[in-house]
Motif scaffolding. Sequence first.
Motif, PDB file in Angstrom:
ATOM      1  N   GLN A  14      40.226 -56.158 -24.582  1.00 58.04           N
ATOM      2  CA  GLN A  14      39.639 -55.304 -23.561  1.00 58.04           C
ATOM      3  C   GLN A  14      39.397 -53.897 -24.124  1.00 58.04           C
ATOM      4  N   PHE A  15      38.328 -53.246 -23.635  1.00 49.18           N
ATOM      5  CA  PHE A  15      38.158 -51.824 -23.907  1.00 49.18           C
ATOM      6  C   PHE A  15      39.061 -51.043 -22.950  1.00 49.18           C
ATOM      7  N   VAL A  16      39.725 -50.020 -23.479  1.00 47.86           N
ATOM      8  CA  VAL A  16      40.641 -49.212 -22.680  1.00 47.86           C
ATOM      9  C   VAL A  16      40.318 -47.744 -22.917  1.00 47.86           C
ATOM     10  N   ILE A  17      40.210 -46.974 -21.850  1.00 50.29           N
ATOM     11  CA  ILE A  17      40.043 -45.532 -21.956  1.00 50.29           C
ATOM     12  C   ILE A  17      41.334 -44.868 -21.487  1.00 50.29           C
ATOM     13  N   GLU A  18      41.797 -43.883 -22.240  1.00 48.83           N
ATOM     14  CA  GLU A  18      43.051 -43.204 -21.929  1.00 48.83           C
ATOM     15  C   GLU A  18      42.841 -41.700 -22.013  1.00 48.83           C
ATOM     16  N   ASP A  19      43.206 -40.987 -20.955  1.00 45.95           N
ATOM     17  CA  ASP A  19      43.151 -39.529 -20.982  1.00 45.95           C
ATOM     18  C   ASP A  19      44.325 -39.000 -21.793  1.00 45.95           C
ATOM     19  N   LEU A  20      44.082 -37.993 -22.634  1.00 51.25           N
ATOM     20  CA  LEU A  20      45.103 -37.456 -23.524  1.00 51.25           C
ATOM     21  C   LEU A  20      45.644 -36.123 -23.024  1.00 51.25           C
ATOM     22  N   GLY A  21      45.807 -36.027 -21.724  1.00 53.60           N
ATOM     23  CA  GLY A  21      46.324 -34.783 -21.150  1.00 53.60           C
ATOM     24  C   GLY A  21      45.295 -33.679 -21.122  1.00 53.60           C
ATOM     25  N   SER A  22      44.032 -34.023 -20.936  1.00 53.01           N
ATOM     26  CA  SER A  22      42.952 -33.042 -20.960  1.00 53.01           C
ATOM     27  C   SER A  22      43.026 -32.109 -19.755  1.00 53.01           C
ATOM     28  N   ALA A  23      42.415 -30.935 -19.894  1.00 48.35           N
ATOM     29  CA  ALA A  23      42.441 -29.939 -18.819  1.00 48.35           C
ATOM     30  C   ALA A  23      41.630 -30.391 -17.610  1.00 48.35           C
ATOM     31  N   ASN A  24      40.462 -30.985 -17.828  1.00 47.08           N
ATOM     32  CA  ASN A  24      39.579 -31.378 -16.740  1.00 47.08           C
ATOM     33  C   ASN A  24      39.668 -32.855 -16.381  1.00 47.08           C
ATOM     34  N   GLY A  25      40.487 -33.598 -17.108  1.00 49.84           N
ATOM     35  CA  GLY A  25      40.708 -34.991 -16.755  1.00 49.84           C
ATOM     36  C   GLY A  25      39.589 -35.917 -17.200  1.00 49.84           C
ATOM     37  N   THR A  26      39.860 -37.217 -17.043  1.00 49.86           N
ATOM     38  CA  THR A  26      38.906 -38.274 -17.371  1.00 49.86           C
ATOM     39  C   THR A  26      38.758 -39.167 -16.145  1.00 49.86           C
ATOM     40  N   SER A  27      37.525 -39.511 -15.811  1.00 50.36           N
ATOM     41  CA  SER A  27      37.261 -40.343 -14.637  1.00 50.36           C
ATOM     42  C   SER A  27      36.486 -41.588 -15.029  1.00 50.36           C
ATOM     43  N   ILE A  44      38.118 -50.882 -19.130  1.00 46.21           N
ATOM     44  CA  ILE A  44      36.738 -50.618 -18.714  1.00 46.21           C
ATOM     45  C   ILE A  44      35.822 -51.724 -19.191  1.00 46.21           C
ATOM     46  N   LYS A  45      34.663 -51.815 -18.528  1.00 45.08           N
ATOM     47  CA  LYS A  45      33.642 -52.798 -18.869  1.00 45.08           C
ATOM     48  C   LYS A  45      32.325 -52.074 -19.148  1.00 45.08           C
ATOM     49  N   PHE A  46      31.323 -52.852 -19.562  1.00 39.02           N
ATOM     50  CA  PHE A  46      30.060 -52.254 -19.981  1.00 39.02           C
ATOM     51  C   PHE A  46      29.387 -51.479 -18.850  1.00 39.02           C
ATOM     52  N   GLU A  47      29.560 -51.934 -17.609  1.00 40.39           N
ATOM     53  CA  GLU A  47      28.852 -51.273 -16.515  1.00 40.39           C
ATOM     54  C   GLU A  47      29.568 -50.024 -16.005  1.00 40.39           C
ATOM     55  N   ASP A  48      30.753 -49.706 -16.522  1.00 39.87           N
ATOM     56  CA  ASP A  48      31.515 -48.560 -16.030  1.00 39.87           C
ATOM     57  C   ASP A  48      30.979 -47.239 -16.590  1.00 39.87           C
ATOM     58  N   ARG A  49      31.145 -46.176 -15.787  1.00 44.73           N
ATOM     59  CA  ARG A  49      30.730 -44.827 -16.189  1.00 44.73           C
ATOM     60  C   ARG A  49      31.984 -43.988 -16.394  1.00 44.73           C
ATOM     61  N   ILE A  50      32.138 -43.446 -17.609  1.00 42.57           N
ATOM     62  CA  ILE A  50      33.294 -42.628 -17.965  1.00 42.57           C
ATOM     63  C   ILE A  50      32.845 -41.173 -17.990  1.00 42.57           C
ATOM     64  N   THR A  51      33.624 -40.306 -17.345  1.00 44.60           N
ATOM     65  CA  THR A  51      33.271 -38.882 -17.294  1.00 44.60           C
ATOM     66  C   THR A  51      34.338 -38.067 -18.007  1.00 44.60           C
ATOM     67  N   THR A  52      33.911 -37.266 -18.984  1.00 43.13           N
ATOM     68  CA  THR A  52      34.791 -36.331 -19.694  1.00 43.13           C
ATOM     69  C   THR A  52      34.105 -34.966 -19.651  1.00 43.13           C
ATOM     70  N   GLY A  53      34.692 -34.044 -18.884  1.00 43.79           N
ATOM     71  CA  GLY A  53      34.031 -32.747 -18.735  1.00 43.79           C
ATOM     72  C   GLY A  53      32.675 -32.908 -18.076  1.00 43.79           C
TER      73      GLY A  53
END
Length: 442
Positions: A287-300, A311-320
Amino acid sequence: MHLLAIEPRLHDDALMALVYFPHGKTVLTGRSWDDDLVQDVDGLLEQGECPNGWLELETPDARLICLFHQSRPHISGLVEEDAFAWVPLIDFPIRAGQLEGAVCSVHQSDPVQVLLLAVHFRNRPALQAPTDLIELAYVLKALADKGRDAALSLERDGVRTLLFLQKGQPARVYFGNPAQDPGSGSVAERFVSHAFDPEAPVGRLEVFHHLAIEPDPDAGRPLGELADEAKPPPPTNIVVRLGGRVVLQRPFIPPELLVGRDHKCGLILDNLSVSRRHARLSWERGQFVIEDLGSANGTSVNGQRIERKEIKFEDRITTGKFDLSLVEPPDISHPDATVLMLPKAADDSPLHLLGEDGSIALGEETTLGKAQGVDVRLRGLLIKPVHARIKSEGNGIYRLFSPGGPVLLNGQKIQSAFVHEGDELVIGRNRFRFVAQPGQEG
């Protein structure tokens, strides 16, 4: 611990560098590692054909072994020229796929032999000495006085003989070559007679007095499940969008990709809304996995803030301010060249990495490992998919990173270091030199 039949006449001098152990009934042999073999082995285990035993993959240089206990995978390990190393079960299918030309066999065995093999993979011997420098009778008496379970392993000419003690008393002996069994006397007398045979060369004795085995986290899971989770990710690119417009794309090279402003990240997003080390995208257990590393603005992911999520191909990841998504490479359009987020190439002529098979000019990033798509393919069983990276820092400066484990730079183990013309790089069995121009390295 090698648990294949001991027939010295079948093995040449090169193979005798590897240690052979006693074995039991052969259930399957002469197969290659593939999905059909995995399915057949799981079927044998389900049918109770091998309640205790092992699956082994053998090459001239190594043996990769998966132990079975109670008809389930239990522990796996690697034997290389008299060296033993534990291999996590989740990594067993990956290692198996890397053993080119390996011959696979399945053997049924006494559970005590399985225990002794597991001991070699998980524990270091308490005592190790040649037979001409050890007083075996004293060792046996000391173990008897302490009344503990123990195992003695005698290696001679690449073949091992095993003695198992229960509460300090010799209980069972297993001869790697049954023809060397004296055949008469007690268990201890047969072992001692073999160890000090005046017509035999000096052997080496190992004593293990801690037989407790730490279980593998994935013990009990079918090989098919482990193999499915070990499969490499599909060809995948990461697309970066800003305000709905594609501004960057790059291929995902397993096992992971760091996202952030730091120049050491694999995906550099040069914007203050992104932390220096913002998130990690990885391929774990299929599986693909996204992990936030304690960022100031977070990961969604799809608008929901996360700490860690599959996560899957159709997912939208937001960083900043950026949106990331996974796509198959053929479906990607070219990014808008007006947005620059990768470090510039060095102004000076690049260094070249010169190896046995040729040379390559160092670019903004040069990857070395076993994965498909790396810039330099490396050989060796212990080489990781992406074992090392060389990144340009501008002005002809390059830094070497080793996420796959320490490498040797000019004979010194390093995980991060600047490289210069004339430096020597060694990764496993692979040797390289950094040169200004191929053919001018002197």
